[in-house]
Design a protein around this motif. Structure first.
Motif, PDB file in Angstrom:
ATOM      1  N   TYR A   1       7.838   9.886   2.799  1.00  0.00           N
ATOM      2  CA  TYR A   1       7.556   9.035   1.643  1.00  0.00           C
ATOM      3  C   TYR A   1       7.580   9.881   0.377  1.00  0.00           C
ATOM      4  CZ  TYR A   1       5.884   5.613   5.033  1.00  0.00           C
ATOM      5  OH  TYR A   1       5.793   4.719   6.065  1.00  0.00           O
TER       6      TYR A   1
ATOM      7  N   ALA B   1       1.810   8.101   4.958  1.00  0.00           N
ATOM      8  CA  ALA B   1       2.403   9.410   4.666  1.00  0.00           C
ATOM      9  C   ALA B   1       1.536  10.549   5.183  1.00  0.00           C
ATOM     10  CB  ALA B   1       2.617   9.550   3.162  1.00  0.00           C
TER      11      ALA B   1
ATOM     12  N   THR C   1       0.704   3.035   1.810  1.00  0.00           N
ATOM     13  CA  THR C   1       1.796   3.999   1.805  1.00  0.00           C
ATOM     14  C   THR C   1       1.285   5.430   1.922  1.00  0.00           C
ATOM     15  OG1 THR C   1       2.970   2.472   0.349  1.00  0.00           O
ATOM     16  CG2 THR C   1       3.893   4.658   0.590  1.00  0.00           C
TER      17      THR C   1
END
Length: 159
Positions: free
Chosen positions: A8, A43, A39
């Motif tokens: 990411y 990650a 997110t």
């Protein structure tokens, strides 16, 4: 083309992204759970998995590798003293991501990322504490009943 370029970007340059992931990993080790965006949680998950796998080895080299990645010596100590042994018999999958919904300010999707066993340990402690409180209350009730019963018999004997 970005073929086979995993990971990411998190809208950061590489050094800022690495610092962010190191900070998140350190916080997860220290606090067992953190609240962040989905997110970022996705990650940081592989980084946490790698660090915990190092802790399972528990060699000097593994300690130094973990210390080079984590930002606080207290996190390294906790990782090798408590977290590593907790997952010694587990072959992977040390974290859980739980979605919370949108953040109020900007609508970003929030999540909790936590080490497995954190929730169970806290619930077990709470359950044990409630049971002790119930047992203590019962004991006090029986003592109070015995005291009133003894007091009543003593008065009958005097008369």
């Amino acid at each position: 083309m970005r073929h086979r370029k995993g990971g990411y970007k998190l809208q950061r340059d590489p050094s800022a992204r690495r610092a962010l992931l190191r900070g998140l990993a350190t916080s997860i080790i220290l606090h067992d759970r953190i609240e962040t965006t989905i997110t970022k949680a996705k990650a940081v998950r592989p980084q946490i998995e790698k660090v915990i796998t190092l802790a399972k080895r528990d060699t000097l080299h593994a300690r130094r590798q973990a210390a080079a990645y984590l930002q606080e010596p207290a996190a390294v100590k906790k990782l090798f003293d408590t977290v590593g042994p907790r997952f010694a018999d587990r072959a992977g999958g040390y974290t859980r991501i739980v979605r919370l919904g949108p953040r109020r300010g900007d609508g970003a999707e929030l999540a909790i990322i936590e080490l497995l066993g954190t929730q169970l340990k806290k619930k077990a402690e709470e359950k044990k504490k409630r049971k002790e409180e119930r047992m203590k209350a019962k004991q006090e009730e029986t003592e109070a009943e015995e005291a009133t019963a003894d007091g009543g018999e003593a008065e009958d004997e005097k008369q």
